[in-house]
Design an enzyme around this catalytic site. Structure first.
Site, PDB file in Angstrom:
ATOM      1  N   ILE A  59      -7.916  48.996 -16.406  1.00  0.00           N
ATOM      2  CA  ILE A  59      -6.736  49.498 -17.129  1.00  0.00           C
ATOM      3  C   ILE A  59      -7.119  50.289 -18.387  1.00  0.00           C
ATOM      4  CG2 ILE A  59      -6.273  47.532 -18.693  1.00  0.00           C
ATOM      5  CD1 ILE A  59      -3.356  47.606 -17.663  1.00  0.00           C
TER       6      ILE A  59
ATOM      7  N   GLN B 191     -18.163  39.329 -22.521  1.00  0.00           N
ATOM      8  CA  GLN B 191     -17.114  39.005 -21.542  1.00  0.00           C
ATOM      9  C   GLN B 191     -15.808  38.682 -22.262  1.00  0.00           C
ATOM     10  OE1 GLN B 191     -18.056  35.743 -18.898  1.00  0.00           O
ATOM     11  NE2 GLN B 191     -16.339  36.194 -17.528  1.00  0.00           N
TER      12      GLN B 191
ATOM     13  N   HIS C 199     -16.507  39.729 -13.099  1.00  0.00           N
ATOM     14  CA  HIS C 199     -16.176  41.096 -12.675  1.00  0.00           C
ATOM     15  C   HIS C 199     -17.352  42.022 -12.912  1.00  0.00           C
ATOM     16  CE1 HIS C 199     -14.792  40.337 -16.772  1.00  0.00           C
ATOM     17  NE2 HIS C 199     -15.111  41.586 -17.055  1.00  0.00           N
TER      18      HIS C 199
HETATM   19  P1  AMP Z   1     -15.216  42.457 -20.003  1.00  0.00           P
HETATM   20  O1  AMP Z   1     -15.225  42.851 -21.454  1.00  0.00           O
HETATM   21  O2  AMP Z   1     -16.515  42.760 -19.310  1.00  0.00           O
HETATM   22  O3  AMP Z   1     -14.761  41.027 -19.802  1.00  0.00           O
HETATM   23  O4  AMP Z   1     -14.158  43.421 -19.326  1.00  0.00           O
HETATM   24  C1  AMP Z   1     -12.831  43.112 -19.051  1.00  0.00           C
HETATM   25  C2  AMP Z   1     -12.212  44.363 -18.482  1.00  0.00           C
HETATM   26  O5  AMP Z   1     -10.962  44.024 -17.881  1.00  0.00           O
HETATM   27  C3  AMP Z   1     -11.917  45.443 -19.538  1.00  0.00           C
HETATM   28  O6  AMP Z   1     -12.618  46.633 -19.206  1.00  0.00           O
HETATM   29  C4  AMP Z   1     -10.405  45.618 -19.452  1.00  0.00           C
HETATM   30  O7  AMP Z   1      -9.995  46.931 -19.658  1.00  0.00           O
HETATM   31  C5  AMP Z   1     -10.103  45.127 -18.050  1.00  0.00           C
HETATM   32  N1  AMP Z   1      -8.725  44.665 -17.864  1.00  0.00           N
HETATM   33  C6  AMP Z   1      -8.060  43.763 -18.616  1.00  0.00           C
HETATM   34  N2  AMP Z   1      -6.805  43.599 -18.138  1.00  0.00           N
HETATM   35  C7  AMP Z   1      -6.688  44.406 -17.045  1.00  0.00           C
HETATM   36  C8  AMP Z   1      -5.643  44.688 -16.114  1.00  0.00           C
HETATM   37  N3  AMP Z   1      -4.439  44.118 -16.211  1.00  0.00           N
HETATM   38  N4  AMP Z   1      -5.891  45.569 -15.129  1.00  0.00           N
HETATM   39  C9  AMP Z   1      -7.097  46.169 -15.032  1.00  0.00           C
HETATM   40  N5  AMP Z   1      -8.121  45.943 -15.874  1.00  0.00           N
HETATM   41  C10 AMP Z   1      -7.922  45.081 -16.874  1.00  0.00           C
END
Ligand code: AMP
Length: 157
Positions: A46, A109, A115
């Site tokens: 997102i 994270q 992910h």
């Molecule tokens: P991390 O910092 O590696 O945990 O990354 C989490 C990722 O999840 C970030 O890049 C966010 O932009 C992504 N994210 C959070 N909420 C959503 C959502 N609703 N849809 C898609 N991506 C998301």
């Protein structure tokens, strides 16, 4: 999830076992789903670092790598590799690709459901790794050997 990470996440006010990714998997939250099979789901991030930023997640809940079955981990990487190939062939015309996985609060994270990030890279796209000073003055080989020894004592496949 490791206990320290759980504590840190709670302190940061962002640990919820029902993460946003659970809500994407159940359809409660919208997502641009690129691919889904019985083990994993790939969808658009997102807040893309660059256009085409994709996340690949396990369908089962696993806050950290330590909770993820290795077959699912292998599937995440396999799908990530195919996503990278698709990005390369697409009209996004990227010059490179990064795969990145943050396991733990200290690693960056923020969503506690494993992910893998896959994002296209371009010269001067503004994304930067910030490296510590020690990177520029590598240690003696004995330090590498000691670290190898420490890790190998716990390595299982
Ligand atoms: P991390 O910092 O590696 O945990 O990354 C989490 C990722 O999840 C970030 O890049 C966010 O932009 C992504 N994210 C959070 N909420 C959503 C959502 N609703 N849809 C898609 N991506 C998301």
């Amino acid at each position: 999830m490791h206990e320290d990470d759980k504590k840190n996440a709670v302190q940061r006010g962002n640990f919820d076992p029902n993460t946003v990714f659970d809500k994407i998997l159940t359809g409660e939250l919208p997502a641009e789903i690129l691919f889904q099979n019985e083990l994993v789901t790939a969808f658009m991030d997102i807040q893309p670092i660059t256009t085409g930023h994709v996340l690949v997640i396990p369908n089962e809940r696993a806050a950290s790598l330590s909770e993820l079955p290795t077959t699912t981990g292998a599937e995440i990487f396999k799908v990530g590799q195919s996503v990278a190939a698709a990005i390369r062939k697409s009209n996004l015309q990227c010059e490179g690709i990064n795969l990145f996985l943050a396991d733990g609060v200290a690693a960056g994270q923020t969503v506690f459901h494993v992910h893998l990030h896959i994002f296209p890279r371009y010269k001067n796209d503004g994304f930067k790794w910030s490296l510590p000073d020690r990177y520029y003055s590598p240690p003696e080989r004995s330090e590498l050997a000691a670290a190898r020894e420490e890790i190998s004592g716990h390595f299982n496949l």
